[in-house]
Write a protein that holds these residues in place. Structure first.
Motif, mmCIF file in Angstrom:
data_model
loop_
_atom_site.group_PDB
_atom_site.id
_atom_site.type_symbol
_atom_site.label_atom_id
_atom_site.label_comp_id
_atom_site.label_asym_id
_atom_site.label_seq_id
_atom_site.Cartn_x
_atom_site.Cartn_y
_atom_site.Cartn_z
ATOM 1 N N VAL A 55 26.645 -29.122 -11.831
ATOM 2 C CA VAL A 55 27.702 -28.465 -11.058
ATOM 3 C C VAL A 55 27.347 -28.466 -9.573
ATOM 4 N N LEU A 56 26.117 -28.118 -9.257
ATOM 5 C CA LEU A 56 25.706 -28.032 -7.858
ATOM 6 C C LEU A 56 25.611 -29.400 -7.198
ATOM 7 N N ASP A 57 25.393 -30.447 -8.003
ATOM 8 C CA ASP A 57 25.368 -31.809 -7.467
ATOM 9 C C ASP A 57 26.742 -32.256 -6.968
ATOM 10 N N SER A 58 27.772 -31.616 -7.463
ATOM 11 C CA SER A 58 29.141 -32.044 -7.125
ATOM 12 C C SER A 58 29.719 -31.298 -5.920
ATOM 13 N N ILE A 59 28.979 -30.336 -5.372
ATOM 14 C CA ILE A 59 29.491 -29.524 -4.263
ATOM 15 C C ILE A 59 28.522 -29.604 -3.085
ATOM 16 N N SER A 60 29.045 -29.932 -1.927
ATOM 17 C CA SER A 60 28.216 -29.948 -0.724
ATOM 18 C C SER A 60 28.320 -28.599 -0.024
ATOM 19 N N LEU A 61 27.363 -28.330 0.849
ATOM 20 C CA LEU A 61 27.402 -27.090 1.621
ATOM 21 C C LEU A 61 28.680 -27.037 2.461
ATOM 22 N N GLY A 62 29.068 -28.179 3.023
ATOM 23 C CA GLY A 62 30.274 -28.225 3.832
ATOM 24 C C GLY A 62 31.520 -27.855 3.042
ATOM 25 N N GLN A 63 31.613 -28.320 1.811
ATOM 26 C CA GLN A 63 32.764 -27.984 0.971
ATOM 27 C C GLN A 63 32.815 -26.489 0.680
ATOM 28 N N LEU A 64 31.642 -25.895 0.473
ATOM 29 C CA LEU A 64 31.588 -24.462 0.214
ATOM 30 C C LEU A 64 32.019 -23.683 1.455
ATOM 31 N N VAL A 65 31.570 -24.127 2.619
ATOM 32 C CA VAL A 65 31.948 -23.466 3.871
ATOM 33 C C VAL A 65 33.454 -23.566 4.102
ATOM 34 N N GLU A 66 34.026 -24.728 3.829
ATOM 35 C CA GLU A 66 35.472 -24.911 4.022
ATOM 36 C C GLU A 66 36.268 -23.994 3.097
ATOM 37 N N ARG A 67 35.821 -23.856 1.857
ATOM 38 C CA ARG A 67 36.527 -22.966 0.929
ATOM 39 C C ARG A 67 36.425 -21.517 1.396
ATOM 40 N N TYR A 68 35.242 -21.130 1.833
ATOM 41 C CA TYR A 68 35.053 -19.760 2.325
ATOM 42 C C TYR A 68 35.927 -19.509 3.554
ATOM 43 N N ARG A 69 35.976 -20.475 4.444
ATOM 44 C CA ARG A 69 36.795 -20.342 5.661
ATOM 45 C C ARG A 69 38.277 -20.208 5.322
ATOM 46 N N ASP A 70 38.747 -21.025 4.377
ATOM 47 C CA ASP A 70 40.178 -21.084 4.071
ATOM 48 C C ASP A 70 40.643 -19.972 3.136
ATOM 49 N N GLU A 71 39.730 -19.422 2.316
ATOM 50 C CA GLU A 71 40.147 -18.411 1.340
ATOM 51 C C GLU A 71 39.720 -16.994 1.709
ATOM 52 N N VAL A 72 38.580 -16.856 2.385
ATOM 53 C CA VAL A 72 38.043 -15.530 2.658
ATOM 54 C C VAL A 72 38.212 -15.136 4.124
ATOM 55 N N VAL A 73 37.803 -16.023 5.015
ATOM 56 C CA VAL A 73 37.807 -15.686 6.441
ATOM 57 C C VAL A 73 39.214 -15.373 6.938
ATOM 58 N N VAL A 74 40.204 -16.089 6.423
ATOM 59 C CA VAL A 74 41.580 -15.882 6.897
ATOM 60 C C VAL A 74 42.090 -14.478 6.624
ATOM 61 N N THR A 75 41.442 -13.757 5.720
ATOM 62 C CA THR A 75 41.880 -12.389 5.397
ATOM 63 C C THR A 75 41.186 -11.344 6.267
ATOM 64 N N LYS A 76 40.240 -11.767 7.107
ATOM 65 C CA LYS A 76 39.476 -10.825 7.915
ATOM 66 C C LYS A 76 40.147 -10.573 9.256
ATOM 67 N N ARG A 77 39.858 -9.424 9.848
ATOM 68 C CA ARG A 77 40.391 -9.097 11.156
ATOM 69 C C ARG A 77 39.817 -10.016 12.236
ATOM 70 N N GLY A 78 38.549 -10.392 12.085
ATOM 71 C CA GLY A 78 37.919 -11.266 13.072
ATOM 72 C C GLY A 78 37.974 -12.726 12.674
ATOM 73 N N ALA A 79 39.066 -13.124 12.023
ATOM 74 C CA ALA A 79 39.177 -14.482 11.480
ATOM 75 C C ALA A 79 39.063 -15.549 12.559
ATOM 76 N N GLU A 80 39.661 -15.299 13.719
ATOM 77 C CA GLU A 80 39.673 -16.317 14.770
ATOM 78 C C GLU A 80 38.261 -16.660 15.229
ATOM 79 N N ASP A 81 37.485 -15.649 15.557
ATOM 80 C CA ASP A 81 36.124 -15.898 16.048
ATOM 81 C C ASP A 81 35.231 -16.481 14.954
ATOM 82 N N GLU A 82 35.362 -15.963 13.725
ATOM 83 C CA GLU A 82 34.512 -16.454 12.638
ATOM 84 C C GLU A 82 34.861 -17.895 12.280
ATOM 85 N N THR A 83 36.130 -18.250 12.376
ATOM 86 C CA THR A 83 36.534 -19.630 12.108
ATOM 87 C C THR A 83 35.925 -20.580 13.113
ATOM 88 N N VAL A 84 35.873 -20.162 14.370
ATOM 89 C CA VAL A 84 35.253 -20.991 15.406
ATOM 90 C C VAL A 84 33.784 -21.232 15.080
#
Length: 331
Positions: A55-84
């Motif tokens: 399972v871990l061989d199929s996921i890169s760190l970048g893919q995990l970061v993109e999912r976190y950015r698109d699913e979690v960060v967008v719900t935060k108040r500081g989404a703009e700065d954290e996305t940067v």
């Protein structure tokens, strides 16, 4: 789930948990098999089973970061700065590495490289979302990660908290420069001095939450997630009265965070002032409140601090004023 069965003269135990490889072992005694099964079931409940490399061989760190950015960060108040911050991190070669090969040592190398250009405190702030990302991936997304690779990363963060206050004539120079511009939206810095409000709170302020007749503004959600009512000084009221109210524009200061940052940089540059951050105005305002004689609870109700220790970090009384006060008291 553990399965115990007899095969020939031995007792075989198998531990199966979705997302993790099957673990098995054989014992001569059933009691030993049951004890071993309980041990590994407890580990499974704590998500401490060995990670499934497939399972871990199929996921890169970048893919995990993109999912976190698109699913979690967008719900935060500081989404703009954290996305940067996350988008900048995604450009690093480390993001190409698969989760199966990722370790604390990789982040240690990344840390040492980044510390050549930024401070340890800044790096710690940038890594905080990534640490949260690993925890969410393991607990909520079912990704069979082992230990959070950032949990053991050593960060020798020095106490470089700022105690910058306005120096003599700096406020006059800022006001003089601001009067030369036709844009009234440079007024947020004066408003910050009167209220000790954070930049984000000022930019999120709506006219519907401002009561000029009773001199207060309501902050529905602050950094700590709590609402508060901020009293307005006569000067703060006069500042708001000159800010134009536009149709269909609910915000008092309809500026993006980056636009205000750039405006502030231009203002301080034209005034010939160095090393003065917009957030230092909050520091200045809180210190002034104490110098006016407000109590700690009164200042905390304005600033929104829940921890007195954090509040006192902002409070730095002017040394010359303290000297005059001591002289009067001892006279």
């Amino acid at each position: 789930m553990a399965t115990i069965r007899k095969r020939g003269t031995k007792w075989q135990v198998q531990i199966r948990r979705q997302g993790f490889p099957t673990i098995s072992r054989s014992f001569l005694k059933k009691g030993d098999a049951a004890e071993w099964a309980r041990h590994w079931e407890a580990k499974a409940d704590r998500n401490e089973l060995p990670a499934n490399a497939k399972v871990l061989d199929s996921i890169s760190l970048g893919q995990l970061v993109e999912r976190y950015r698109d699913e979690v960060v967008v719900t935060k108040r500081g989404a703009e700065d954290e996305t940067v911050v996350l988008n900048a991190f995604l450009r690093d070669p480390l993001c190409k590495k698969k989760l199966s090969a990722l370790s604390t040592a990789d982040f240690a190398t990344y840390r040492d490289r980044r510390l050549t250009s930024i401070s340890a405190r800044t790096l710690a702030r940038q890594l905080a979302p990534l640490s949260n990302m690993f925890n969410i991936a393991k607990r909520e997304w079912g990704i069979p990660l082992g230990k959070n690779p950032l949990s053991d990363l050593r960060m020798a963060v020095q106490d470089n908290r700022r105690d910058r206050r306005l120096r003599e004539h700096e406020l006059d120079r800022l006001i003089k420069v601001s009067r030369k511009t036709r844009n009234p939206l440079v007024l947020p810095f004066l408003f910050a001095l009167e209220t000790a409000m954070r930049r984000g709170e000022i930019l999120a302020m709506r006219w519907e939450h401002v009561d000029l007749s009773h001199r207060f503004v309501i902050i529905l959600e602050s950094k700590n997630g709590r609402s508060r009512i901020i009293p307005l000084t006569p000067k703060a009221v006069s500042l708001l009265r000159v800010v134009p109210q536009r149709d269909n524009v609910p915000f008092v200061f309809p500026l993006a965070a980056n636009a205000l940052r750039l405006s502030w940089d231009r203002l301080t540059s034209r005034a010939g002032i160095n090393d003065l951050h917009f957030h230092d105005l909050r520091h200045e305002a809180i210190s002034r409140f104490f110098e006016l004689g407000l109590t700690v609870p009164e200042v905390a109700s304005i600033s929104g601090h829940r921890d007195v220790r954090m509040l006192m970090r902002y409070a730095h009384a002017d040394a010359s004023r303290l000297a005059n006060k001591l002289e009067q008291a001892l006279a």
